[in-house]
Scaffold this active site. Structure first.
Site, PDB file in Angstrom:
ATOM      1  N   LYS A   1       0.858  -1.181   0.000  1.00  0.00           N
ATOM      2  CA  LYS A   1       0.000   0.000   0.000  1.00  0.00           C
ATOM      3  C   LYS A   1       0.897   1.234   0.000  1.00  0.00           C
ATOM      4  O   LYS A   1       1.461   1.616   1.013  1.00  0.00           O
ATOM      5  CB  LYS A   1      -0.894  -0.006   1.247  1.00  0.00           C
ATOM      6  CG  LYS A   1      -2.239   0.733   1.060  1.00  0.00           C
ATOM      7  CD  LYS A   1      -2.116   2.222   0.816  1.00  0.00           C
ATOM      8  CE  LYS A   1      -1.885   2.978   2.096  1.00  0.00           C
ATOM      9  NZ  LYS A   1      -1.839   4.473   1.859  1.00  0.00           N
ATOM     10  N   GLY A  26       6.707   5.226   8.609  1.00  0.00           N
ATOM     11  CA  GLY A  26       5.893   6.436   8.693  1.00  0.00           C
ATOM     12  C   GLY A  26       5.992   7.056  10.070  1.00  0.00           C
ATOM     13  O   GLY A  26       6.979   6.878  10.786  1.00  0.00           O
ATOM     14  N   SER A  27       4.958   7.757  10.464  1.00  0.00           N
ATOM     15  CA  SER A  27       4.982   8.490  11.726  1.00  0.00           C
ATOM     16  C   SER A  27       4.798   7.561  12.919  1.00  0.00           C
ATOM     17  O   SER A  27       4.189   6.486  12.819  1.00  0.00           O
ATOM     18  CB  SER A  27       3.880   9.555  11.746  1.00  0.00           C
ATOM     19  OG  SER A  27       2.606   8.943  11.864  1.00  0.00           O
ATOM     20  N   THR A  28       5.312   7.992  14.049  1.00  0.00           N
ATOM     21  CA  THR A  28       5.149   7.221  15.284  1.00  0.00           C
ATOM     22  C   THR A  28       3.674   7.107  15.661  1.00  0.00           C
ATOM     23  O   THR A  28       3.217   6.052  16.123  1.00  0.00           O
ATOM     24  CB  THR A  28       5.954   7.877  16.413  1.00  0.00           C
ATOM     25  OG1 THR A  28       7.347   7.824  16.068  1.00  0.00           O
ATOM     26  CG2 THR A  28       5.742   7.176  17.737  1.00  0.00           C
ATOM     27  N   GLU A  52       9.408   1.362  11.175  1.00  0.00           N
ATOM     28  CA  GLU A  52      10.470   2.362  11.068  1.00  0.00           C
ATOM     29  C   GLU A  52       9.771   3.700  11.142  1.00  0.00           C
ATOM     30  O   GLU A  52       9.056   4.087  10.219  1.00  0.00           O
ATOM     31  CB  GLU A  52      11.242   2.172   9.760  1.00  0.00           C
ATOM     32  CG  GLU A  52      12.568   2.924   9.750  1.00  0.00           C
ATOM     33  CD  GLU A  52      12.453   4.279   9.107  1.00  0.00           C
ATOM     34  OE1 GLU A  52      12.416   5.280   9.871  1.00  0.00           O
ATOM     35  OE2 GLU A  52      12.394   4.356   7.881  1.00  0.00           O
ATOM     36  N   GLU A  66       8.952  16.278  16.075  1.00  0.00           N
ATOM     37  CA  GLU A  66       9.459  16.096  14.723  1.00  0.00           C
ATOM     38  C   GLU A  66       8.751  17.061  13.771  1.00  0.00           C
ATOM     39  O   GLU A  66       7.535  17.023  13.632  1.00  0.00           O
ATOM     40  CB  GLU A  66       9.238  14.650  14.266  1.00  0.00           C
ATOM     41  CG  GLU A  66       9.861  14.353  12.919  1.00  0.00           C
ATOM     42  CD  GLU A  66       9.722  12.900  12.506  1.00  0.00           C
ATOM     43  OE1 GLU A  66      10.657  12.367  11.888  1.00  0.00           O
ATOM     44  OE2 GLU A  66       8.680  12.296  12.807  1.00  0.00           O
ATOM     45  N   CYS A  92      13.335  10.866   8.112  1.00  0.00           N
ATOM     46  CA  CYS A  92      13.182  10.443   9.505  1.00  0.00           C
ATOM     47  C   CYS A  92      14.500  10.554  10.254  1.00  0.00           C
ATOM     48  O   CYS A  92      14.522  10.685  11.479  1.00  0.00           O
ATOM     49  CB  CYS A  92      12.640   9.019   9.564  1.00  0.00           C
ATOM     50  SG  CYS A  92      13.531   7.868   8.518  1.00  0.00           S
TER      51      CYS A  92
END
Length: 482
Positions: A178, A231-233, A253, A384, A287
């Site tokens: 995806k 992607g994002s946390t 990650e 971030e 990142c």
């Protein structure tokens, strides 16, 4: 770009079951460059079923390691053959400079497929010596984990696809990919190349769509054995909760707020250029970006002035222009996020040394920005930003434990860099920093053989290197009484 874009499911190019599409935008011009299917749960169900058939009963389940190796290597060859086209797709879709895309994203993807191809023939079990009374033959097997869901981000669309696809294919898994809704075009082109390479139907399925629909359905799906996400946390935590339904394996990650630490003995020319690149590369949408820059008080002014000067050398513009060195941010959402952080920095007392403004009246451009006089209480330091904004702080402590404490004063732990001529300092700091990667006199280093991942809220597991193969294989133990 004008062709009809479809999803790849079970070896066929198809529209979304709903018939819905969404638009893809050039972030440098705000122009619509393509429409792609808006896949959702119904399409994910079809893709997972195709991947399951391919894994359990299709020819992929019987292919030899040597033939898997050949197919994965050939995919790298096809990327190389179409390298310029893929770089231009990345520049249009993501906004990054085409020169960087060709040198780093495309070449890095080629290298990844070629490196991982070798693992197809090296996934071996071992004979185990046991102490159980009697005569036993005990050994282990390494087997593919099964059907894998892979959700990739928009900052390095092609390369993140390669990081996920190459080890999974080498291990013998089947995949539902995806891509990010902002940048789906290079993933769809890879799907065409996978078909051209001769992979059996259903081995790779690509569903375009939104995270809250297609991505959520993939994470929740009971017939998916593993999910890999970059992607994002915040979204990573959502995926962990979704994966709990069938306890599927998860690798993540995630975000970072990486420190770059310049000691007084550093080669300052190298440190200035390196720490500037650490934050401005890829428009700061990395990142690993060195967004917290710590400079010893004796060199602080020179570092601030030098990084600001490097920012001034960058040429902003459309990524297809080979002379451009800084493209736009990827979307309106990201533009709003970064400019919001700039406003927050101003309000909290940060000094804007250079930049700090929107650039031009078309596209999602933000000037490369250096913020001085920052401290741990500010949002720009804690959170971030994911844009070309660096927060510079000084330190005057020569105690390496104290330096490590402020470097580690973050919920993240993805990357870091240390700038010094002193090998003892460099390697001592490498041990003390709580991050998955530590670079010495460089930043944003990468190689397919180098394991990459984070500590703390920067993720679970590792990409690349031999370590990534643990995510895509199961260990089976066998004991036979003789």
């Amino acid at each position: 770009m004008a062709k009809k874009h479809q999803m790849l499911i079970d070896g066929k190019w198809v529209d979304a079951r709903s018939g819905e599409t969404f638009s893809v935008e050039d972030p440098a011009t705000n122009e619509i460059i393509a429409h792609v299917p808006a896949g959702d749960k119904a399409d994910i169900d079809l893709a997972v079923a195709a991947a399951r058939r391919a894994f359990e009963t299709g020819p992929w389940s019987r292919i030899s390691p040597k033939d898997r190796q050949r197919l994965v290597w050939s995919l790298g060859d096809l990327l190389e053959r179409h390298a310029d086209e893929l770089a231009e797709l990345e520049a249009l879709d993501n906004g990054k400079p085409v020169t960087n895309a060709r040198r780093d994203d495309v070449q890095g993807s080629i290298d990844m497929f070629r490196y991982m191809a070798g693992w197809a023939t090296r996934l071996n079990g071992e004979q185990i010596q046991v102490s159980t009374p009697g005569n036993w033959h005990v050994y282990s097997l390494r087997e593919p984990v099964g059907v894998v869901g892979q959700i990739i981000p928009w900052n390095f669309p092609l390369m993140m696809a390669a990081w996920k696809l190459a080890p999974a294919l080498a291990a013998g898994c089947t995949i539902v990919l995806k891509p990010a809704e902002q940048t789906p075009l290079s993933a769809l082109r890879v799907g065409e190349l996978v078909t051209e390479a001769g992979f059996p139907d259903g081995v790779l399925n690509i569903v375009t769509g939104f995270g809250e629909t297609a991505g959520a359905a993939l994470s929740l799906h009971p017939d998916v054995d593993k999910v890999a996400f970059t992607g994002s946390t915040e979204v990573g935590k959502i995926i962990v909760r979704a994966a709990a339904g069938n306890l599927k394996r998860v690798s993540l990650e995630l975000g970072g707020k990486s420190p770059a630490i310049v000691f007084p003995d550093a080669d300052l020319d190298l440190a200035v250029a390196g720490t500037a690149s650490a934050i401005f590369y890829n428009q700061g949408q990395c990142c690993t970006a060195g967004s917290r820059l710590f400079a010893h008080k004796s060199v602080y002014d020179r570092i601030v002035e030098g990084v600001a000067a490097e920012a001034g050398k960058l040429k902003l513009g459309h990524g297809l222009d080979p002379s451009v060195t800084l493209g736009p941010l990827v979307s309106q959402e990201q533009h709003t996020r970064v400019t919001g952080f700039l406003d927050s920095g101003r309000q909290e007392g940060a000094e804007i040394v250079t930049g700090g403004k929107v650039h031009g009246n078309q596209g999602y451009f933000v000037e490369p920005t250096v913020l001085a006089q920052t401290n741990r209480t500010m949002r720009v330091v804690r959170e971030e930003i994911f844009g070309p904004v660096v927060c510079v702080q000084s330190f005057d402590d020569d105690d390496l434990d104290a330096v490590a404490r402020f470097a580690n004063d973050t919920e993240y732990g993805l990357s870091s860099s240390v700038w010094t001529r002193n090998l003892k300092v460099a390697h001592t700091m490498a041990r003390k920093i709580r991050a998955g990667t530590v670079c010495i006199n460089t930043h944003n280093y990468g190689d397919p053989a180098w394991p990459f991942g984070g500590y703390k809220q920067s993720g679970w597991g590792r990409e690349m290197g031999k370590e990534v193969m643990e995510h895509y294989t199961e260990t089976k133990a066998v004991a036979a009484r003789l």
